[in-house]
Design a protein around this motif. Structure first.
Motif, mmCIF file in Angstrom:
data_model
loop_
_atom_site.group_PDB
_atom_site.id
_atom_site.type_symbol
_atom_site.label_atom_id
_atom_site.label_comp_id
_atom_site.label_asym_id
_atom_site.label_seq_id
_atom_site.Cartn_x
_atom_site.Cartn_y
_atom_site.Cartn_z
ATOM 1 N N GLN A 178 45.352 43.678 38.854
ATOM 2 C CA GLN A 178 44.815 43.989 40.179
ATOM 3 C C GLN A 178 43.297 43.818 40.252
ATOM 4 O O GLN A 178 42.675 44.188 41.246
ATOM 5 C CB GLN A 178 45.172 45.434 40.554
ATOM 6 N N LEU A 179 42.709 43.271 39.189
ATOM 7 C CA LEU A 179 41.258 43.096 39.160
ATOM 8 C C LEU A 179 40.858 41.729 39.716
ATOM 9 O O LEU A 179 41.561 40.734 39.523
ATOM 10 C CB LEU A 179 40.738 43.230 37.720
ATOM 11 N N PHE A 180 39.715 41.713 40.381
ATOM 12 C CA PHE A 180 39.181 40.469 40.944
ATOM 13 C C PHE A 180 37.753 40.270 40.448
ATOM 14 O O PHE A 180 37.023 41.239 40.192
ATOM 15 C CB PHE A 180 39.183 40.516 42.475
ATOM 16 N N SER A 181 37.369 39.020 40.333
ATOM 17 C CA SER A 181 35.997 38.709 39.951
ATOM 18 C C SER A 181 35.071 38.944 41.137
ATOM 19 O O SER A 181 35.525 39.228 42.257
ATOM 20 C CB SER A 181 35.896 37.251 39.498
ATOM 21 N N GLU A 182 33.775 38.812 40.916
ATOM 22 C CA GLU A 182 32.811 38.983 42.005
ATOM 23 C C GLU A 182 33.017 37.933 43.094
ATOM 24 O O GLU A 182 32.670 38.151 44.252
ATOM 25 C CB GLU A 182 31.390 38.902 41.447
ATOM 26 N N ALA A 183 33.607 36.810 42.706
ATOM 27 C CA ALA A 183 33.871 35.742 43.682
ATOM 28 C C ALA A 183 35.201 35.946 44.399
ATOM 29 O O ALA A 183 35.607 35.110 45.217
ATOM 30 C CB ALA A 183 33.858 34.387 42.984
ATOM 31 N N GLY A 184 35.893 37.059 44.090
ATOM 32 C CA GLY A 184 37.163 37.344 44.736
ATOM 33 C C GLY A 184 38.342 36.638 44.108
ATOM 34 O O GLY A 184 39.425 36.577 44.689
ATOM 35 N N GLU A 185 38.165 36.127 42.902
ATOM 36 C CA GLU A 185 39.227 35.397 42.218
ATOM 37 C C GLU A 185 40.025 36.339 41.318
ATOM 38 O O GLU A 185 39.455 37.165 40.605
ATOM 39 C CB GLU A 185 38.609 34.276 41.373
ATOM 40 N N LYS A 186 41.342 36.209 41.371
ATOM 41 C CA LYS A 186 42.205 37.015 40.514
ATOM 42 C C LYS A 186 42.241 36.371 39.135
ATOM 43 O O LYS A 186 42.673 35.223 38.981
ATOM 44 C CB LYS A 186 43.608 37.092 41.108
ATOM 45 N N LEU A 187 41.807 37.115 38.124
ATOM 46 C CA LEU A 187 41.595 36.530 36.805
ATOM 47 C C LEU A 187 42.758 36.744 35.841
ATOM 48 O O LEU A 187 42.964 35.946 34.927
ATOM 49 C CB LEU A 187 40.324 37.119 36.183
ATOM 50 N N PHE A 188 43.504 37.822 36.026
ATOM 51 C CA PHE A 188 44.522 38.198 35.044
ATOM 52 C C PHE A 188 45.924 38.058 35.629
ATOM 53 O O PHE A 188 46.113 38.145 36.848
ATOM 54 C CB PHE A 188 44.293 39.641 34.584
ATOM 55 N N PRO A 189 46.921 37.881 34.762
ATOM 56 C CA PRO A 189 48.301 37.737 35.237
ATOM 57 C C PRO A 189 48.775 38.983 35.981
ATOM 58 O O PRO A 189 48.379 40.105 35.647
ATOM 59 C CB PRO A 189 49.102 37.536 33.944
ATOM 60 N N GLU A 190 49.604 38.795 36.957
ATOM 61 C CA GLU A 190 50.181 39.904 37.711
ATOM 62 C C GLU A 190 50.970 40.806 36.758
ATOM 63 O O GLU A 190 51.739 40.349 35.923
ATOM 64 C CB GLU A 190 51.112 39.363 38.800
ATOM 65 N N GLY A 191 50.751 42.099 36.884
ATOM 66 C CA GLY A 191 51.496 43.053 36.059
ATOM 67 C C GLY A 191 50.867 43.357 34.710
ATOM 68 O O GLY A 191 51.382 44.204 33.967
ATOM 69 N N LEU A 192 49.750 42.691 34.377
ATOM 70 C CA LEU A 192 49.103 42.965 33.090
ATOM 71 C C LEU A 192 48.494 44.366 33.108
ATOM 72 O O LEU A 192 47.699 44.701 33.977
ATOM 73 C CB LEU A 192 48.017 41.929 32.800
ATOM 74 N N LYS A 193 48.883 45.172 32.131
ATOM 75 C CA LYS A 193 48.387 46.550 32.026
ATOM 76 C C LYS A 193 47.760 46.722 30.646
ATOM 77 O O LYS A 193 48.391 46.426 29.632
ATOM 78 C CB LYS A 193 49.543 47.538 32.228
#
Length: 276
Positions: A225-240
């Motif tokens: 659920q984390l996003f970069s400063e540019a609004g890009e989703k960096l990690f796979p969905e569901g990664l905990k």
């Protein structure tokens, strides 16, 4: 970070508990009633019977034993008789006593540690299902919490303080260069009984430490659920990621990602700065 969080939580609980206790009631603190004259008398009596004994060791052992001898352990007369009966004057007999004590401590502390580790498995390892209140209660239990109290009651502790007295850190630094392995072992044994900590406080410490462990073990970062400063989703969905070692491993693994690795690391770093 994990250690710092645990220490902070434990200190907070103890400070709050201490304040609450002081506010509600003042408890009388038990202390030794063995007088200096009795200590001097014991030393003199043993020296008269065994003039070749190491007087410095004798004085140190009797004094330390006296400081830890509370009224519940007996009268001054009983203290005197205990010291005269149990002070070991012979070096070979002292070595035998040390080996027996060391063996028994290895049995006790080794098995207590094994019990603790296995009781904590549902809190630390996967495969046991969700953590339940029962798991937390067993994890907080300390099988050895009463060990020192029991050894003061049955006087095993006093056998040790009398014959293997404590040396301060400064004394170890000063004298240790001349000690052999055996002398260091004797001095280390003297560190076991230097203060009388109530078993109830030790149990409370175990409960607080376990609560801190559970807090840390349940602190999960939903990286998906984390996003970069540019609004890009960096990690796979569901990664905990579990704080903090999963985050650490994820940061290390991203050194191989030439395209997004640095952004991922910086994002996780910002998360770590906000972990409570």
């Amino acid at each position: 970070m994990k250690s710092l969080i645990k220490i902070a939580l434990i200190l907070t609980v103890f400070i709050m508990a201490s304040c609450a206790q002081n506010a509600s009631q003042k408890q009388e603190i038990a202390k030794s009633t063995i007088s200096q004259s009795t200590i001097d008398k014991v030393v003199a009596n043993i020296m008269d019977e065994s003039p070749d004994v190491d007087k410095a060791r004798l004085e140190r052992g009797v004094k330390q034993t006296a400081n830890l001898w509370f009224p519940e352990n007996g009268t001054e007369e009983e203290f005197t008789e205990f010291c005269k009966t149990n002070f070991i004057t012979n070096s070979e007999a002292r070595k035998v006593a040390y080996n027996k004590i060391a063996r028994n401590f290895e049995i006790l502390y080794g098995h207590f540690n094994k019990v603790s580790l296995e009781l904590l498995e549902p809190l630390h390892l996967t495969g046991y299902g969700d953590i339940t209140p029962v798991d937390q209660m067993f994890g907080a239990y300390s099988a050895g919490a009463h060990l020192q109290s029991d050894f003061y009651k049955n006087k095993i502790a006093y056998i040790i303080t009398l014959n293997f007295p404590e040396y301060s850190l400064a004394e170890k630094n000063e004298l240790g260069a001349k000690w052999n392995r055996e002398e260091w072992a004797y001095a280390r044994l003297g560190d076991y009984f230097t203060a009388r900590v109530p078993a109830s406080l030790k149990m409370k410490y175990s409960e607080t430490e376990t609560a801190a462990d559970i807090y840390i073990a349940d602190y999960n970062i939903f990286a998906g659920q984390l996003f970069s400063e540019a609004g890009e989703k960096l990690f796979p969905e569901g990664l905990k990621l579990l704080s903090h070692w999963n985050i650490r491993d994820e940061i290390k693994s991203n050194y191989a990602d030439k395209e997004h690795g640095l952004d991922k690391q910086r994002t996780l770093y910002r998360v770590m700065k906000r972990i409570v």
